[in-house]
Design a protein around this motif. Structure first.
Motif, PDB file in Angstrom:
ATOM      1  N   THR A 228     -19.537  -4.305  23.640  1.00  0.00           N
ATOM      2  CA  THR A 228     -20.824  -3.934  24.231  1.00  0.00           C
ATOM      3  C   THR A 228     -20.665  -3.528  25.691  1.00  0.00           C
ATOM      4  N   LYS A 229     -19.886  -4.296  26.440  1.00  0.00           N
ATOM      5  CA  LYS A 229     -19.670  -3.984  27.847  1.00  0.00           C
ATOM      6  C   LYS A 229     -18.959  -2.643  28.007  1.00  0.00           C
ATOM      7  N   ALA A 230     -17.913  -2.418  27.212  1.00  0.00           N
ATOM      8  CA  ALA A 230     -17.159  -1.170  27.306  1.00  0.00           C
ATOM      9  C   ALA A 230     -18.039   0.029  26.970  1.00  0.00           C
ATOM     10  N   PHE A 231     -18.872  -0.131  25.958  1.00  0.00           N
ATOM     11  CA  PHE A 231     -19.732   0.975  25.545  1.00  0.00           C
ATOM     12  C   PHE A 231     -20.792   1.280  26.597  1.00  0.00           C
ATOM     13  N   LEU A 232     -21.470   0.254  27.091  1.00  0.00           N
ATOM     14  CA  LEU A 232     -22.546   0.471  28.054  1.00  0.00           C
ATOM     15  C   LEU A 232     -22.021   0.970  29.395  1.00  0.00           C
ATOM     16  N   ASN A 233     -20.845   0.537  29.790  1.00  0.00           N
ATOM     17  CA  ASN A 233     -20.278   0.990  31.065  1.00  0.00           C
ATOM     18  C   ASN A 233     -19.864   2.450  31.039  1.00  0.00           C
ATOM     19  N   ASN A 234     -19.409   2.885  29.863  1.00  0.00           N
ATOM     20  CA  ASN A 234     -18.934   4.268  29.763  1.00  0.00           C
ATOM     21  C   ASN A 234     -18.964   4.712  28.298  1.00  0.00           C
ATOM     22  N   PRO A 235     -20.130   5.091  27.794  1.00  0.00           N
ATOM     23  CA  PRO A 235     -20.260   5.383  26.357  1.00  0.00           C
ATOM     24  C   PRO A 235     -19.563   6.654  25.904  1.00  0.00           C
ATOM     25  N   ASN A 236     -19.438   7.661  26.773  1.00  0.00           N
ATOM     26  CA  ASN A 236     -18.953   8.968  26.323  1.00  0.00           C
ATOM     27  C   ASN A 236     -17.560   8.942  25.694  1.00  0.00           C
ATOM     28  N   PRO A 237     -16.569   8.277  26.292  1.00  0.00           N
ATOM     29  CA  PRO A 237     -15.247   8.259  25.650  1.00  0.00           C
ATOM     30  C   PRO A 237     -15.275   7.634  24.255  1.00  0.00           C
ATOM     31  N   MET A 238     -16.039   6.586  24.095  1.00  0.00           N
ATOM     32  CA  MET A 238     -16.120   5.935  22.787  1.00  0.00           C
ATOM     33  C   MET A 238     -16.823   6.836  21.784  1.00  0.00           C
ATOM     34  N   LEU A 239     -17.864   7.522  22.221  1.00  0.00           N
ATOM     35  CA  LEU A 239     -18.570   8.433  21.327  1.00  0.00           C
ATOM     36  C   LEU A 239     -17.684   9.602  20.923  1.00  0.00           C
ATOM     37  N   ARG A 240     -16.919  10.126  21.875  1.00  0.00           N
ATOM     38  CA  ARG A 240     -16.006  11.231  21.548  1.00  0.00           C
ATOM     39  C   ARG A 240     -14.982  10.791  20.514  1.00  0.00           C
ATOM     40  N   GLU A 241     -14.493   9.569  20.658  1.00  0.00           N
ATOM     41  CA  GLU A 241     -13.501   9.055  19.706  1.00  0.00           C
ATOM     42  C   GLU A 241     -14.119   8.877  18.325  1.00  0.00           C
ATOM     43  N   LEU A 242     -15.340   8.385  18.295  1.00  0.00           N
ATOM     44  CA  LEU A 242     -16.017   8.157  17.018  1.00  0.00           C
ATOM     45  C   LEU A 242     -16.356   9.461  16.306  1.00  0.00           C
ATOM     46  N   PHE A 243     -16.691  10.507  17.073  1.00  0.00           N
ATOM     47  CA  PHE A 243     -17.197  11.733  16.496  1.00  0.00           C
ATOM     48  C   PHE A 243     -16.154  12.852  16.393  1.00  0.00           C
ATOM     49  N   LYS A 244     -14.925  12.565  16.784  1.00  0.00           N
ATOM     50  CA  LYS A 244     -13.919  13.636  16.776  1.00  0.00           C
ATOM     51  C   LYS A 244     -13.577  14.012  15.353  1.00  0.00           C
ATOM     52  N   HIS A 245     -13.216  15.282  15.169  1.00  0.00           N
ATOM     53  CA  HIS A 245     -12.832  15.766  13.845  1.00  0.00           C
ATOM     54  C   HIS A 245     -11.386  15.424  13.559  1.00  0.00           C
ATOM     55  N   ASP A 246     -11.142  15.056  12.331  1.00  0.00           N
ATOM     56  CA  ASP A 246      -9.785  14.775  11.889  1.00  0.00           C
ATOM     57  C   ASP A 246      -9.261  16.044  11.218  1.00  0.00           C
ATOM     58  N   ASP A 247      -8.413  16.776  11.941  1.00  0.00           N
ATOM     59  CA  ASP A 247      -7.920  18.055  11.423  1.00  0.00           C
ATOM     60  C   ASP A 247      -6.603  17.924  10.677  1.00  0.00           C
ATOM     61  N   THR A 248      -6.125  16.688  10.548  1.00  0.00           N
ATOM     62  CA  THR A 248      -4.850  16.513   9.865  1.00  0.00           C
ATOM     63  C   THR A 248      -5.048  16.466   8.381  1.00  0.00           C
TER      64      THR A 248
END
Length: 248
Positions: A228-248
């Motif tokens: 929760t702390k990591a997400f609220l302090n800086n949500p964008n990196p976590m969101l990018r990781e969650l939403f990235k496309h798997d092209d492999t």
């Protein structure tokens, strides 16, 4: 000798268990349980879904005489018998002083409790103990808070299973405030929760329940707090990781 905690500890009667390969004894939290001590004021179980924290809290509640679906020790209704047999294998160590009030609140079956209250009410119960308004006539969150504000009277042992399920963050803060009032009136809480807000209660004894069993943790060491702390302090990196496309 102090009166609190009313429930001091539990232990598992392992010699009475025929097999640890079947539920609920196959759950690591149960299989690795020997004895567990409770805090004077607040004890909190945290863990992932399916870790066994609600199963353990339910067994404690039933062992204490509470209805498996929730309510006080005077409730005896059952809409469906689904609780485990774990309560039969727990040994409880209690204070010399008996708690005068008590309630087992579990989010998933609170609707059934509210229905039973209306079924048995003679016209005075809701007015005297539940704020004067049917719990069904309130939102889920409002009814939870109404219960704590009006029914919980102090000198009590209160077991709460995921009470945050219907509560906004601000209402969770209200729960913390009400807990503080009740603890000042000689009450003890045992709570299973995912809420970083509720588990922040000062000096709460926190048990992490996972595949390795049950162990004490500090608040800031819980995964719930860290994520929760990591997400609220800086949500964008976590969101990018969650939403990235798997092209492999």
């Amino acid at each position: 000798m102090e009166a609190l905690p009313y429930l001091q500890s539990i232990s598992l009667k392992k010699d009475k268990i025929q097999s640890f390969e079947r539920y609920p004894f196959s759950i690591p939290a149960v299989r690795e349980l020997s004895s567990l001590h409770f805090g004077k004021n607040v004890t909190i179980f945290v863990g992932e879904n399916g870790s066994g924290k609600s199963t353990l809290l339910e067994a404690i509640a039933v062992s204490l005489g509470f209805n498996a679906e929730g309510g006080t020790r005077n409730f005896n209704f059952s809409t469906r018998t689904t609780h485990s047999e774990l309560h039969r294998h727990l040994k409880l160590s209690k204070s010399f002083k008996q708690f005068k009030d008590g309630f087992f609140l579990r989010a998933e079956s609170f609707y059934n409790v509210a229905s039973n209250i209306e079924d048995i009410d003679d016209g005075t119960l809701i007015n005297s103990s539940y704020g004067g308004k049917s719990l069904h006539a309130q939102s889920h969150g409002e009814s939870f808070l109404s219960l704590m504000m009006n029914r919980f009277g102090g000198n009590g042992l209160y077991l709460l299973d995921e009470p945050e399920a219907a509560l906004s963050p601000s209402r969770q803060l209200s729960v913390l405030s009400r807990m503080f009032q009740l603890i000042g009136q000689n009450s003890q809480f045992i709570i299973a929760t995912h809420s970083p807000i509720l588990m922040a209660y000062p000096n709460a004894l926190i048990y992490q329940i996972d595949r390795n069993g049950i162990h004490k943790v500090n608040y800031v060491e819980t995964e719930h707090y860290e994520i929760t702390k990591a997400f609220l302090n800086n949500p964008n990196p976590m969101l990018r990781e969650l939403f990235k496309h798997d092209d492999t």
